[in-house]
Design an enzyme around this catalytic site. Structure first.
Site, PDB file in Angstrom:
ATOM      1  CE1 TYR A 199       0.500   1.609   4.385  1.00 46.70           C
ATOM      2  CE2 TYR A 199       1.103  -0.709   4.363  1.00 46.70           C
ATOM      3  CZ  TYR A 199       1.130   0.529   4.968  1.00 46.70           C
ATOM      4  OH  TYR A 199       1.801   0.689   6.157  1.00 46.70           O
ATOM      5  CG  HIS A 245       3.822  -8.952   1.692  1.00 45.26           C
ATOM      6  ND1 HIS A 245       5.056  -9.394   2.140  1.00 45.26           N
ATOM      7  CD2 HIS A 245       3.339  -8.135   2.666  1.00 45.26           C
ATOM      8  CE1 HIS A 245       5.300  -8.882   3.326  1.00 45.26           C
ATOM      9  NE2 HIS A 245       4.283  -8.103   3.672  1.00 45.26           N
ATOM     10  CE  LYS A 301       5.595  -5.179   0.915  1.00 40.64           C
ATOM     11  NZ  LYS A 301       6.138  -5.306   2.250  1.00 40.64           N
ATOM     12  CG  ASP A 315      13.839   6.165 -16.681  1.00 46.67           C
ATOM     13  OD1 ASP A 315      12.707   5.961 -17.149  1.00 46.67           O
ATOM     14  OD2 ASP A 315      14.348   7.294 -16.610  1.00 46.67           O
TER      15      ASP A 315
END
Length: 502
Positions: free
Chosen positions: A61, A148, A150, A155
């Site tokens: 989130y 979950h 990350k 670029d």
């Protein structure tokens, strides 16, 4: 002789992992380890500001009050008409506070301003739907599975981390962060982002005349969720969704390994996805060259059991099993950290069979983000302390040389996770893992996870691995020397019952 032992372990491990997942070679000078939350935030904003073509953010989130980050993205889009922003997050987590202010409503500000150059996708687990979804309180619905991963790309730059994009992760919530400047790796993870976006709902703004309002006094919900993908909807056709998702993901998990295994052995640095080291001196006509001492091997691993059919397997568990087998060798030392330490049974068994020196670094109760939180979540910190205490007790029973260290730094919480491996006569690790997984039964079975294995024989990078561990350990004490808060019996009982959800 000692050098030969490590090299032999390294080469054998490489050959085993080669058959499981994609492989990249990255110049060690293109890998930077970030140590503190504020630095992570500053580096992320810098990458966003400099981006020319693409920004892709995969996270659980974005904090509902992270207006500075949204403004940073907005300014980047305003300053560069060719830039596109792609965001993938979890639907349950991003809409939890709806119809109040939530992550999804904040993101709509960006989508409204740049409708054609900003894509917001929200993954929803197929495990929670229908009547069950209606009955489970929003605060607890995350227990059925989350997006979950990350992954933060701009670029040809990429940050792999376990940190989310919210205020505490930018200020006082300790995690780990690796920055790679490598086009091949960035391209691969952009494709990964796009693939999982095709398995997620699009989040778009409501038109002002058709906004959803629950009552005359309730706030207007400023977004709607649309399923506009070719594969079936996970909430109405979960089995068909898994079949379609498995077909898409299988190639990603395997990484065209048949093509990889049949590659030209005289050019071992050419990966399936084209990431390679180039001889900049020009002596060999810029052909790829193979020098362990100048490169790192990077393996992307994924865990996505909830969206796969039973005949398709995730790669994270396979590779961790290979790594875990090494622990039975007395020459191999290891460190494992997890803010939420509750490793799944097979890995726990391998840790307790280790013959070398082992360390587990866990969060103290005070460093757990749920410490003294309202409601039932306040039981989470003592539950994890109990799990760590039981592990230490079992390691003593088996007479293993394993220490459990508690991390505590006043005013900070702890969210780091990962492995480091070294050999007896070498201080510096030759391998680390970095990513979103806590290696728990929950992450293994319910969540979408992304992890990297980073291996190297380069002394400069190995010293960086050591520095990272040392900085973490500055705030640790052996668990058996700490004054621990007593864990109530009912928490112990609940922990045993709910262990697979932790």
């Amino acid at each position: 002789m000692d050098e030969g032992i490590e090299k032999n372990i390294f080469v054998n491990l490489e050959s085993q992992i080669d058959g499981v997942c994609p492989k990249f070679y990255v110049n060690v000078d293109d890998i930077d380890i970030i140590h503190e939350p504020p630095e992570f935030y500053q580096r992320l904003k810098k990458l966003i500001k400099k981006a020319q073509k693409r920004i892709f953010l995969s996270t659980l989130y974005i904090g509902k009050e992270e207006r500075e980050l949204i403004n940073c993205l907005s300014n980047a889009l305003s300053n560069n008409p060719s830039l596109h922003v792609h965001i993938l997050a979890d639907q349950l987590r991003c809409t939890r506070e709806s119809p109040g202010c939530c992550s999804a409503s904040l993101l709509m500000q960006l989508k409204k301003k740049f409708p054609d150059r900003c894509e917001i996708k929200l993954y929803h687990t197929p495990n929670l739907r229908g009547l069950r979804k209606q009955l489970v309180p929003h605060r607890f619905n995350e227990g059925w599975g989350l997006q979950h991963m990350k992954i933060y790309g701009a670029d040809d730059n990429l940050i792999i981390s376990g940190a989310n994009l919210s205020r505490d992760y930018f200020t006082n919530r300790k995690d780990r962060y690796y920055l790679f400047s490598d086009k091949g790796l960035a391209d691969f993870f952009f494709k990964t982002h796009f693939l999982f976006s095709q398995l997620s709902f699009e989040c778009i703004p409501h038109l002002s005349d058709s906004s959803i309002q629950l009552s005359s006094t309730s706030p207007v919900i400023p977004f709607t969720l649309k399923w506009n993908n070719s594969c079936p909807n996970p909430l109405t056709n979960p089995q068909e969704f898994r079949v379609a998702a498995s077909a898409k993901i299988q190639q990603l998990l395997q990484g065209n390994r048949e093509k990889f295994l049949s590659r030209n052995p005289s050019k071992p640095l050419s990966s399936v996805y084209g990431s390679e080291l180039i001889n900049q001196a020009g002596d060999d006509n810029n052909k790829p060259f193979h020098k362990y001492e100048e490169s790192a091997i990077v393996y992307p691993l994924f865990q996505c059991v909830p969206i796969l059919t039973s005949d398709v397997h995730s790669t994270e568990e396979k590779v961790l099993s290979i790594i875990g087998t090494l622990l039975s060798r007395k020459e191999v030392n290891w460190t494992l950290t997890a803010g939420y330490f509750n490793v799944y049974p097979a890995l726990r068994k391998q840790l307790l069979k280790s013959e070398g020196i082992g360390e587990v670094i866990v969060a103290s109760q005070q460093a757990n983000g749920f410490y003294r939180s309202p409601g039932p979540s306040k039981l989470i910190p003592p539950a994890y302390q109990y799990i760590a205490e039981q592990f230490l007790k079992d390691s003593r029973k088996k007479k293993r040389n394993i220490d459990v260290l508690q991390w505590q730094n006043k005013g900070n919480t702890y969210h780091a996770k990962g492995f480091w491996l070294s050999t007896q006569h070498h201080k510096h690790p030759f391998l680390t893992t970095i990513g979103s997984s806590n290696y728990t039964s929950r992450s293994q079975q319910l969540d979408l996870e992304s992890t990297l294995v980073v291996m190297t024989q380069n002394e400069k990078l190995k010293r960086k691995f050591s520095t990272e561990i040392e900085l973490i350990k500055q705030h640790t004490k052996p668990m058996n020397t700490c004054q621990l808060e007593k864990v109530p019996m009912y928490v112990k009982a609940l922990t045993s019952l709910m262990k697979k959800k932790l």
